[in-house]
Design an enzyme around this catalytic site. Structure first.
Site, PDB file in Angstrom:
ATOM      1  N   LYS A 193       0.887  -1.179   0.000  1.00 33.22           N
ATOM      2  CA  LYS A 193       0.000   0.000   0.000  1.00 33.22           C
ATOM      3  C   LYS A 193       0.921   1.224   0.000  1.00 33.22           C
ATOM      4  O   LYS A 193       1.497   1.597   1.015  1.00 33.22           O
ATOM      5  CB  LYS A 193      -0.875  -0.019   1.259  1.00 33.22           C
ATOM      6  CG  LYS A 193      -2.206   0.715   1.131  1.00 33.22           C
ATOM      7  CD  LYS A 193      -2.124   2.172   0.769  1.00 33.22           C
ATOM      8  CE  LYS A 193      -1.838   3.046   1.973  1.00 33.22           C
ATOM      9  NZ  LYS A 193      -1.729   4.494   1.601  1.00 33.22           N
ATOM     10  N   GLU A 268       9.042   0.852  11.205  1.00 28.52           N
ATOM     11  CA  GLU A 268      10.214   1.714  10.943  1.00 28.52           C
ATOM     12  C   GLU A 268       9.699   3.140  10.959  1.00 28.52           C
ATOM     13  O   GLU A 268       9.046   3.576  10.012  1.00 28.52           O
ATOM     14  CB  GLU A 268      10.826   1.388   9.574  1.00 28.52           C
ATOM     15  CG  GLU A 268      11.439   0.006   9.463  1.00 28.52           C
ATOM     16  CD  GLU A 268      12.667  -0.161  10.338  1.00 28.52           C
ATOM     17  OE1 GLU A 268      13.223   0.853  10.799  1.00 28.52           O
ATOM     18  OE2 GLU A 268      13.051  -1.308  10.590  1.00 28.52           O
ATOM     19  N   CYS A 302      14.147   9.680   6.646  1.00 27.86           N
ATOM     20  CA  CYS A 302      13.902   9.350   8.060  1.00 27.86           C
ATOM     21  C   CYS A 302      15.172   9.446   8.891  1.00 27.86           C
ATOM     22  O   CYS A 302      15.139   9.837  10.050  1.00 27.86           O
ATOM     23  CB  CYS A 302      13.315   7.955   8.163  1.00 27.86           C
ATOM     24  SG  CYS A 302      14.321   6.726   7.329  1.00 27.86           S
ATOM     25  N   GLU A 399       9.809  16.335  15.027  1.00 18.85           N
ATOM     26  CA  GLU A 399      10.332  16.015  13.693  1.00 18.85           C
ATOM     27  C   GLU A 399       9.725  16.965  12.675  1.00 18.85           C
ATOM     28  O   GLU A 399       8.511  17.052  12.537  1.00 18.85           O
ATOM     29  CB  GLU A 399       9.988  14.572  13.320  1.00 18.85           C
ATOM     30  CG  GLU A 399      10.585  14.152  11.991  1.00 18.85           C
ATOM     31  CD  GLU A 399      10.089  12.781  11.503  1.00 18.85           C
ATOM     32  OE1 GLU A 399       8.880  12.516  11.576  1.00 18.85           O
ATOM     33  OE2 GLU A 399      10.932  12.001  11.034  1.00 18.85           O
TER      34      GLU A 399
HETATM   35  P1  NDP Z   1       2.601   8.518   7.414  1.00 22.30           P
HETATM   36  O1  NDP Z   1       2.792   7.842   8.714  1.00 22.30           O
HETATM   37  O2  NDP Z   1       1.652   9.638   7.324  1.00 22.30           O
HETATM   38  O3  NDP Z   1       2.112   7.459   6.305  1.00 22.30           O
HETATM   39  C1  NDP Z   1       2.845   6.294   6.006  1.00 22.30           C
HETATM   40  C2  NDP Z   1       1.952   5.321   5.256  1.00 22.30           C
HETATM   41  O4  NDP Z   1       0.905   4.860   6.124  1.00 22.30           O
HETATM   42  C3  NDP Z   1       1.251   5.922   4.043  1.00 22.30           C
HETATM   43  O5  NDP Z   1       1.160   4.942   3.024  1.00 22.30           O
HETATM   44  C4  NDP Z   1      -0.129   6.234   4.609  1.00 22.30           C
HETATM   45  O6  NDP Z   1      -1.097   6.335   3.604  1.00 22.30           O
HETATM   46  C5  NDP Z   1      -0.354   5.019   5.494  1.00 22.30           C
HETATM   47  N1  NDP Z   1      -1.360   5.159   6.544  1.00 22.30           N
HETATM   48  C6  NDP Z   1      -1.901   6.299   7.070  1.00 22.30           C
HETATM   49  N2  NDP Z   1      -2.775   5.980   8.063  1.00 22.30           N
HETATM   50  C7  NDP Z   1      -2.801   4.624   8.163  1.00 22.30           C
HETATM   51  C8  NDP Z   1      -3.495   3.685   9.013  1.00 22.30           C
HETATM   52  N3  NDP Z   1      -4.332   4.078   9.957  1.00 22.30           N
HETATM   53  N4  NDP Z   1      -3.271   2.366   8.840  1.00 22.30           N
HETATM   54  C9  NDP Z   1      -2.400   1.942   7.893  1.00 22.30           C
HETATM   55  N5  NDP Z   1      -1.712   2.768   7.060  1.00 22.30           N
HETATM   56  C10 NDP Z   1      -1.900   4.098   7.201  1.00 22.30           C
HETATM   57  O7  NDP Z   1       4.068   8.929   6.931  1.00 22.30           O
HETATM   58  P2  NDP Z   1       4.469   9.814   5.674  1.00 22.30           P
HETATM   59  O8  NDP Z   1       4.041   9.152   4.415  1.00 22.30           O
HETATM   60  O9  NDP Z   1       4.041  11.204   5.957  1.00 22.30           O
HETATM   61  O10 NDP Z   1       6.087   9.704   5.722  1.00 22.30           O
HETATM   62  C11 NDP Z   1       6.866  10.501   6.520  1.00 22.30           C
HETATM   63  C12 NDP Z   1       7.195   9.789   7.836  1.00 22.30           C
HETATM   64  O11 NDP Z   1       7.803   8.536   7.580  1.00 22.30           O
HETATM   65  C13 NDP Z   1       8.219  10.574   8.649  1.00 22.30           C
HETATM   66  O12 NDP Z   1       7.822  10.608   9.994  1.00 22.30           O
HETATM   67  C14 NDP Z   1       9.498   9.752   8.511  1.00 22.30           C
HETATM   68  O13 NDP Z   1      10.382   9.910   9.559  1.00 22.30           O
HETATM   69  C15 NDP Z   1       8.968   8.358   8.398  1.00 22.30           C
HETATM   70  N6  NDP Z   1       9.919   7.480   7.722  1.00 22.30           N
HETATM   71  C16 NDP Z   1      10.610   6.526   8.446  1.00 22.30           C
HETATM   72  C17 NDP Z   1      11.569   5.726   7.843  1.00 22.30           C
HETATM   73  C18 NDP Z   1      12.308   4.651   8.599  1.00 22.30           C
HETATM   74  O14 NDP Z   1      12.878   3.757   7.967  1.00 22.30           O
HETATM   75  N7  NDP Z   1      12.344   4.669   9.915  1.00 22.30           N
HETATM   76  C19 NDP Z   1      11.892   5.885   6.418  1.00 22.30           C
HETATM   77  C20 NDP Z   1      11.101   6.879   5.749  1.00 22.30           C
HETATM   78  C21 NDP Z   1      10.150   7.650   6.392  1.00 22.30           C
HETATM   79  P3  NDP Z   1      -1.447   7.797   2.972  1.00 22.30           P
HETATM   80  O15 NDP Z   1      -0.164   8.490   2.665  1.00 22.30           O
HETATM   81  O16 NDP Z   1      -2.173   7.440   1.749  1.00 22.30           O
HETATM   82  O17 NDP Z   1      -2.231   8.511   4.024  1.00 22.30           O
END
Ligand code: NDP
Length: 495
Positions: A193, A268, A302, A399
């Site tokens: 997803k 992650e 991240c 962040e």
């Molecule tokens: P989000 O947490 O907003 O979203 C991540 C994914 O989860 C998206 O595909 C989102 O869909 C989906 N999602 C949202 N709500 C739900 C739910 N209730 N259940 C299941 N899936 C859901 O993160 P961002 O996309 O904004 O990415 C940025 C964040 O990711 C930053 O905090 C960053 O630090 C972290 N990150 C961490 C990494 C690591 O390896 N530790 C690497 C890269 C990023 P949709 O976008 O369609 O809402």
């Protein structure tokens, strides 16, 4: 310079009526609901994808269950061969994938080529190599026999089943590859997803996977909002979730997984990563290091650093050198090969960063450089340097996920360590010094899943990666991922 011309195949792909990817092919959604994909460089809608419904999710899970039956019985060598072939296909379609990534995410084209395609292929080959090396062990049972009988035991590593891979928008191609490669090399099937902001490249990669010989159902893609992700986790037919994203969503995902059926989850998550410059550091190297640590892909990484601690005697000259470097960065269209600094990935994120600039001003932080959004239809913000007043200031604690380096001076090494660890997060950190023995003494004291010395942000598939504290649960890369994608079965024999 001017923008590279989009390939005809990119334009054709953008214009398609996208469904989900189920049973090895593009599958129309059960509803007509669509999500627009916006190019953050100019605010224009470039494509639309389907909003996943419960019926779509049900269909994808059935497909993944069927795919699992075939793929988990495929020999490790054959699994590896398919993944190696897919890595080759990524490279053959390098420019198409890189352009798609750039128009959906605003990532500058050079980074899309080098990281989202070349590095992704490298990671994929690394994971492919594991397919033939996943083994249990033989064990000599410990208890004494009662009547001369003997015992022997061994363990098997079995794939967990149907994996849900939830991918954020920042490195949508590479992170999707990490997830599908971990699942497929261990014999699992997977439903990806992607983020609703960046759903395009994985839809194209799924087609390439079929071309590489992956059986139908082993890899599926459901596009849509977070609700589709939740529906996949809640579904009784899925066995594991591998989530990358923000801390609040990660906590929600972890709860959903536990409530579903104690579904195993690796998380992650984000961070607030620290950099400590020891007093002996070379200031030119330090300033170059901050560009690497905090400004690559506009800080939307991240592992990127956001909290910078420099000795009180060095902080002013260091920020000055950094400001000089930031002033030379060419800000522009991400499709222009000479651009060094592009837009952030979406309007909401640009607005979030603007709110952080406002907070910094409200808290009387010093804006040393930048500190504004850039007017226009695109989602641009200035690369920014902020000097905080205290360790409690918002910019040192929340962040931002943007191109903002916030500094605070320290006086003693003890204070530096305290400041670096004074955060609920622990994804990554780095220390910069010419004194390697001092660095090696500090490393065990730093609370982070990865600690770099004289470098930051570099991820290698052979080196485990993941967070401590509130930055997550589990590890990707190295051999560490195998535990998360396999069940350990113990077999005991009496003879
Ligand atoms: P989000 O947490 O907003 O979203 C991540 C994914 O989860 C998206 O595909 C989102 O869909 C989906 N999602 C949202 N709500 C739900 C739910 N209730 N259940 C299941 N899936 C859901 O993160 P961002 O996309 O904004 O990415 C940025 C964040 O990711 C930053 O905090 C960053 O630090 C972290 N990150 C961490 C990494 C690591 O390896 N530790 C690497 C890269 C990023 P949709 O976008 O369609 O809402």
């Amino acid at each position: 310079m001017s923008d590279v011309t989009l390939l005809p195949s990119v334009n054709l792909f953008l214009a398609r009526d996208h469904g989900h990817f189920i049973n090895g092919t593009c599958s129309p959604s059960s509803t007509s609901a669509k999500i627009k994909v916006i190019n953050p460089a100019n605010g224009e809608a470039i494509a639309q994808v389907s909003e996943g419904s419960q019926a779509d999710v049900d269909q994808a899970v059935l497909s993944a269950q069927a795919g699992f039956k075939i793929w988990s019985k495929t020999s490790p060598a054959a699994r590896a061969a398919v993944l190696f072939k897919l890595a080759g296909l990524l490279e053959q379609n390098r420019e198409e994938l890189a352009q798609l990534e750039t128009v959906q995410s605003g990532k500058i084209i050079q980074i899309s080529r080098a990281f989202e395609v070349d590095q992704a292929a490298h990671f994929l080959r690394y994971y492919a190599g594991w397919a033939t090396k996943i083994n249990g062990e033989t064990i000599t049972p410990s208890l004494p026999s009662f009547a001369g009988e003997r015992y022997t035991a061994f363990t098997l590593r079995e794939p967990v089943g149907v994996v849900v891979g939830i991918v954020p928008w920042n490195f949508s191609t590479m992170i999707a590859i990490w997830k599908l490669a971990s699942a497929l090399t261990t014999g699992c099937s997977i439903i990806i997803k992607p983020s609703e902001f960046t759903p395009l490249t994985i839809l194209r990669i799924a087609e390439l996977a079929t071309q590489a010989g992956l059986p139908a159902g082993a890899l599926n893609v459901i596009t849509g909002s977070g609700l589709s992700g939740k529906a996949l986790i809640d579904h009784p037919g899925t066995n594991k979730v591998s989530f990358t994203g923000s801390v609040p969503t990660g906590i929600a995902v972890g709860k959903s997984a536990m409530e579903a059926k104690l579904t195993r989850a690796t998380l992650e998550l984000g961070g607030k990563n620290s950099v400590g410059f020891l007093r002996d550091v070379d200031l030119d190297k330090a300033a170059d290091g901050i560009i690497e640590a905090g400004f690559l892909h506009s800080g939307q990484i991240c592992a990127a650093a956001e909290r910078f601690f420099a000795h009180r005697s060095q902080i002013e000259p260091l920020m000055e050198k950094l400001a000089q470097r930031l002033a030379t960065l060419k800000i522009g269209s991400p499709l222009d090969e000479s651009t060094q600094f592009g837009p952030v990935t979406n309007k909401q994120h640009q607005q979030k960063l603007e709110a952080f600039f406002k907070t910094a001003r409200n808290e009387s932080n010093t804006i040393v450089f930048g500190g504004n959004a850039i007017d226009g239809p695109g989602c641009y913000v200035e690369p920014t340097i902020i000097l905080a007043n205290s360790a409690k200031d918002t910019l040192l604690n929340e962040e931002t996920f943007g191109p903002i380096a916030t500094f605070l001076p320290y006086d003693t090494d003890e204070e530096l360590l305290h400041l670096m660890n004074d955060t609920p997060y622990g994804l990554s950190a780095s220390i910069w010094t010419n004194d390697l023995s001092k660095a090696l003494r500090l490393v065990p004291e730093i609370e982070a899943g990865t600690v770099w010395v004289n470098m930051h942000t570099m991820l290698d598939p052979a080196v485990p990666f993941g967070g401590v504290k509130a930055s997550g649960i589990g590890r990707e890369f190295g051999a560490a991922f195998i535990d998360d994608y396999t069940e350990l079965k113990s077999v005991m024999i009496r003879y």
